[in-house]
Design an enzyme around this catalytic site. Structure first.
Site, PDB file in Angstrom:
ATOM      1  CB  ILE A 199      -0.975   0.024   1.210  1.00 42.51           C
ATOM      2  CG1 ILE A 199      -0.211  -0.062   2.535  1.00 42.51           C
ATOM      3  CG2 ILE A 199      -1.984  -1.102   1.108  1.00 42.51           C
ATOM      4  CD1 ILE A 199      -1.126  -0.014   3.767  1.00 42.51           C
ATOM      5  CG  ASP A 200      -0.264   4.408  -2.496  1.00 42.27           C
ATOM      6  OD1 ASP A 200       0.388   3.638  -3.214  1.00 42.27           O
ATOM      7  OD2 ASP A 200      -1.332   4.942  -2.841  1.00 42.27           O
ATOM      8  CE  LYS A 201       7.051   8.982   2.666  1.00 40.40           C
ATOM      9  NZ  LYS A 201       6.203  10.172   2.833  1.00 40.40           N
TER      10      LYS A 201
ATOM     11  NE  ARG B 157      -3.340   8.633  -3.773  1.00 39.12           N
ATOM     12  CZ  ARG B 157      -2.021   8.821  -3.815  1.00 39.12           C
ATOM     13  NH1 ARG B 157      -1.206   7.784  -3.680  1.00 39.12           N
ATOM     14  NH2 ARG B 157      -1.531  10.020  -4.011  1.00 39.12           N
TER      15      ARG B 157
END
Length: 306
Positions: A138-140, A239
């Site tokens: 998953i994204d930062k 997103r």
């Protein structure tokens, strides 16, 4: 060193060599296969090929997978919020500002650095030297549930479930604007942005199949609290999809130019629930990562502004 040799069947005619190999080795990522091709580890009829080679009937493909190399990455004693652990897997609640695996600019302080210390080398090696144990990410700036695999058998099983979209993944998010409908589905292919290669976008021409289901949990004056369930798992899927219908994520600095009145560090997105068939027991298991403090505080502020 592991060597795989196979012949090309009629139904594979004209397929790219990397795609063909991935159908035989579902536990290997396409990027890893392409790297192996670039490194000369793949030959057809005894001749090394490039990744854009299209196979022909009766071709003999030889794919050499090198032994797993110990990553030249420091194991770091970084505290982990472990939701579950057994001999096969770890379920970790990833905090904000933590990159999942090392990459240029982020070679320490990552989830990999932390799990290497915690697991003392007991991690799967399928995805290459920079991503031991990592089967998805998953994204930062996204918080929440991440599966880490302790052995190659577990990794292969989870990777197969991801490929067939048989893992339950539910996220919580706050988006700009007030959604009118109670729930909906966004079915729109996602690929690289045509002019900004650092971004993803709905791309009808070159995008990959992507489906996001969403439902409203709570409405506020100018925002909506939602749950998103992934049917597929493309990069930045939630997103991009929510931005594509005019409701980008609050705090997202990439997919909207809107300014947040709140002190946020990236998008308000949390990987809350993850469920799958356990690779060891064969039974369905499900885990839930509680909302992080910043998310709870934001909801309290929004509720006060209703």
């Amino acid at each position: 060193m592991n060597e795989i040799v196979f012949g090309i069947l009629p139904e594979m005619q004209d397929e790219r060599i990397d795609k063909c190999i991935s159908s035989y080795q579902e536990n290997l990522s396409r990027n890893y296969i392409q790297k192996m091709i670039k490194d000369g580890n793949v030959s057809v009829n005894g001749v090394p090929v490039k990744s854009n080679y299209r196979v022909q009937v009766d071709d003999i493909v030889r794919f050499v997978i090198p032994d797993c190399i110990e990553p030249d990455i420091a194991a770091q004693n970084i505290p982990l919020d472990i939701l579950y652990e057994d001999d096969d897997i770890l379920i970790i609640n990833k905090p904000k500002n933590m990159v999942v695996h090392p990459a240029p600019g982020h070679y320490d302080g990552t989830l990999v650095n932390a799990v290497m210390y915690y697991c003392q080398g007991a991690l799967s090696g399928i995805n290459g030297v920079l991503r031991p144990g990592i089967v998805h990410r998953i994204d930062k700036d996204t918080t929440g549930s991440v599966i880490v695999c302790k052995n190659d058998e577990a990794h292969a099983a989870i990777a197969a479930l991801l490929k067939t979209h048989d893992i339950t993944r539910k996220y919580r998010a706050v988006v700009y604007g007030v959604l009118k409908e109670e729930q909906g589905t966004i079915d729109a292919p996602i690929g690289r942005h045509p002019s900004d290669r650092k971004k993803m976008a709905v791309n009808e021409k070159n995008g990959k199949h992507a489906v996001t289901h969403y439902k409203v949990l709570e409405r506020f004056d100018q925002y909506t609290y939602i749950e998103c369930q992934l049917e597929t798992g493309r990069t930045h899927q939630i997103r991009v999809h929510m931005a594509s219908i005019g409701h980008p994520l609050l705090g997202d600095a990439v997919y909207t130019n809107r300014k947040s009145p709140f002190h946020l560090d990236g998008q308000v997105l949390h990987a809350m629930t993850i469920g799958f068939i356990h690779p060891g027991s064969g039974k369905y298991v499900e885990f839930e990562a509680p909302l992080p403090d910043y998310f709870e505080k934001l909801l309290s502020v929004l509720r006060g502004k209703k």
